[in-house]
Scaffold this active site. Structure first.
Site, PDB file in Angstrom:
ATOM      1  NE  ARG A   1      -5.493  -5.186  14.399  1.00 15.16           N
ATOM      2  CZ  ARG A   1      -4.406  -5.382  15.005  1.00 15.16           C
ATOM      3  NH1 ARG A   1      -3.524  -6.140  14.222  1.00 15.16           N
ATOM      4  NH2 ARG A   1      -4.045  -4.946  16.170  1.00 15.16           N
TER       5      ARG A   1
ATOM      6  CD  GLU B   1     -12.746   0.461   0.333  1.00 17.27           C
ATOM      7  OE1 GLU B   1     -11.412   0.305  -0.194  1.00 17.27           O
ATOM      8  OE2 GLU B   1     -13.024   0.179   1.544  1.00 17.27           O
TER       9      GLU B   1
ATOM     10  CE1 TYR C   1      -7.620  -6.037   2.938  1.00 18.39           C
ATOM     11  CE2 TYR C   1      -5.281  -6.231   3.591  1.00 18.39           C
ATOM     12  CZ  TYR C   1      -6.559  -5.402   3.494  1.00 18.39           C
ATOM     13  OH  TYR C   1      -6.493  -4.350   3.888  1.00 18.39           O
TER      14      TYR C   1
ATOM     15  CG  HIS D   1      -9.147  -4.235  -0.836  1.00 18.59           C
ATOM     16  ND1 HIS D   1      -8.921  -2.869  -0.903  1.00 18.59           N
ATOM     17  CD2 HIS D   1      -9.434  -4.375   0.495  1.00 18.59           C
ATOM     18  CE1 HIS D   1      -9.290  -2.319   0.150  1.00 18.59           C
ATOM     19  NE2 HIS D   1      -9.631  -3.215   1.016  1.00 18.59           N
TER      20      HIS D   1
ATOM     21  CG  ASN E   1     -11.598  -6.660   3.153  1.00 19.79           C
ATOM     22  OD1 ASN E   1     -11.449  -5.847   2.564  1.00 19.79           O
ATOM     23  ND2 ASN E   1     -10.862  -6.814   4.517  1.00 19.79           N
TER      24      ASN E   1
ATOM     25  NE  ARG F   1      -3.331  -0.549   3.189  1.00 22.21           N
ATOM     26  CZ  ARG F   1      -4.487  -0.765   3.798  1.00 22.21           C
ATOM     27  NH1 ARG F   1      -5.354  -1.775   3.552  1.00 22.21           N
ATOM     28  NH2 ARG F   1      -4.685   0.195   4.973  1.00 22.21           N
TER      29      ARG F   1
ATOM     30  CG  HIS G   1      -8.207   3.139   3.935  1.00 21.11           C
ATOM     31  ND1 HIS G   1      -9.206   2.650   3.328  1.00 21.11           N
ATOM     32  CD2 HIS G   1      -7.765   1.829   4.606  1.00 21.11           C
ATOM     33  CE1 HIS G   1      -9.546   1.471   3.284  1.00 21.11           C
ATOM     34  NE2 HIS G   1      -8.807   0.986   4.299  1.00 21.11           N
TER      35      HIS G   1
ATOM     36  CD  GLN H   1      -6.073   2.858  11.456  1.00 17.71           C
ATOM     37  OE1 GLN H   1      -5.650   4.118  10.665  1.00 17.71           O
ATOM     38  NE2 GLN H   1      -6.500   1.689  10.963  1.00 17.71           N
TER      39      GLN H   1
ATOM     40  CG  HIS I   1     -15.480  -3.161   3.633  1.00 11.98           C
ATOM     41  ND1 HIS I   1     -15.232  -4.522   4.269  1.00 11.98           N
ATOM     42  CD2 HIS I   1     -14.174  -2.534   3.465  1.00 11.98           C
ATOM     43  CE1 HIS I   1     -13.931  -4.531   4.649  1.00 11.98           C
ATOM     44  NE2 HIS I   1     -13.508  -3.401   4.354  1.00 11.98           N
TER      45      HIS I   1
END
Length: 413
Positions: A238, A251, A111, A176, A172, A55, A383, A362, A248
């Site tokens: 998490r 998103e 992921y 992604h 998830n 990321r 993010h 966070q 999500h």
């Protein structure tokens, strides 16, 4: 009052993006990028994780494309890490975690491999040395090991040698995957990735969420049957939280609209449900999760009756809501999405932005006090780009290719 697509607001977003890029520089470690603490230093109790390193390669590719001095060196460092300590040269793919002595978690999570795809594609768009070869390798690995051609969906994970995979399919991971596929399609010019993204979206959103009051299901068995009770004994997980994760949902709203625009731009039929379902999942998120307990902010998760489960306020949830609101405003022009966008930003400024230590908190408690029920520290800055850059870019192409094409602040005003 209007903020979206105004020069004054764009300047504010740019200043916050630069503050965020500076904070993230401290994450650089010999093996990739580390997990940052609340004070902005790498936590020595955390290993170097594949998902964080990937990321950060993506994020600093965006910074490099924005002309930020020094950002390209961070991309190059990340590419070396993905080709070095994080890479399994024997079995293929990338290790989930490493430390200075080598692999710690040898598993191959889908992921994190989605983020390898995203990192390599974004770095390729940024023209970084070795990025194109890394992307070729990531594509080949993903197609061979993770893409289920028969069911048109991504697998969840493998063991080290790719001999055993989970009898579980995760929403998830597949969300992604859609994100990564959009960038890969832009960089390679291969529309196959858009069709794969559409297939995932149809299964997870149009077939299941639409018929579940737009509460997006996160957990499925290998036949894609929803697992509504999954992790009922570990509700604050998490990555696989019990119930619905409204962050999500918003998103997904942005991704569905980006996919729709990508298809239209290529002259491929874009089903009308992409727009309808983007509205549906966003509206469900604000219906169920925005201030349901009377306190400001989004709760982290809700049950299938829409009632809060984990009431902590996690930063990425409101960040993705900002991106979803800006995308919906771009498509519909409706004032309600401008209003939501401003409301979300007011909340972030009042509660989440940490002007003393850098970046954003966070996690906050239901009373909006810093807490650690789900997350401890400020692991990465990925993010945040979805509220700092997405509002300044068109829905398609994807972020890095759009910046490479000079499309920053090109949305009609």
């Amino acid at each position: 009052m209007k903020w979206l697509n105004t020069p004054a607001h764009a300047r504010w977003l740019e200043a916050e993006a630069d503050r965020t890029f500076e904070f993230g520089r401290a994450a650089k470690v010999p093996t990739g990028f580390g997990w940052l603490s609340n004070s902005g230093v790498v936590r020595d109790d955390k290993n170097t994780e594949l998902w964080i390193t990937s990321r950060m390669v993506h994020v600093y590719s965006l910074a490099a494309l924005l002309g930020r001095p020094g950002a390209a060196s961070y991309v190059d460092h990340g590419i070396r890490s993905l080709n070095g300590p994080l890479r399994d040269r024997v079995n293929g793919g990338w290790y989930a975690e490493v430390d200075d002595d080598g692999p710690v978690d040898r598993s191959k999570p889908g992921y994190a491999h989605c983020f390898v795809l995203l990192a390599a594609a974004s770095a390729t768009a940024a023209g970084r040395p070795g990025a194109s070869d890394l992307l070729d390798d990531a594509i080949a690995l993903f197609e061979q090991r993770f893409w289920d051609e028969e069911n048109q969906i991504s697998l969840e994970s493998w063991d080290e040698a790719f001999t055993e995979t989970e009898a579980y399919r995760g929403g998830n991971v597949n969300m992604h995957a859609v994100e990564a596929f959009l960038v890969v399609a832009d960089v390679t010019g291969d529309d196959t990735w858009l069709r794969r993204a559409l297939s995932i979206s149809e299964k997870v959103i149009h077939d299941v969420a639409r018929n579940n009051h737009y509460r997006v299901v996160e957990h499925f068995d290998e036949r894609l049957n929803p697992l509504f009770d999954y992790n009922s004994d570990n509700r604050a997980h998490r990555f696989r939280a019990y119930g619905g994760t409204p962050g999500h949902w918003t998103e997904w709203a942005r991704l569905l609209l980006s996919l729709r625009q990508s298809l239209l731009d290529r002259g491929i039929d874009a089903p009308e449900w992409l727009r309808e379902d983007a509205v549906g999942v966003f509206q469900a998120a604000v219906r169920d999760a925005w201030e349901p307990d009377g306190n400001p902010g989004f709760v982290y998760s809700v049950g299938w009756d829409g009632e809060p489960v984990v009431r902590a306020r996690i930063r990425w949830v409101v960040v993705e809501a900002m991106g979803g609101a800006s995308a919906l405003h771009a498509v519909t022009g409706e004032q309600q999405y401008e209003d939501w966008y401003q409301r979300f930003w007011d909340y972030a400024k009042n509660h989440l932005i940490d002007t003393e230590n850098g970046s954003w908190w966070q996690e906050l408690s239901p009373e909006n006090v810093v807490s650690t029920e789900v997350w401890d520290g400020k692991p990465d800055i990925y993010h945040l780009m979805h509220c700092l850059l997405v509002p300044r870019l068109p829905l398609a192409p994807a972020m890095a290719p759009a910046l490479a094409a000079g499309l920053l602040d090109s949305v009609p005003r």
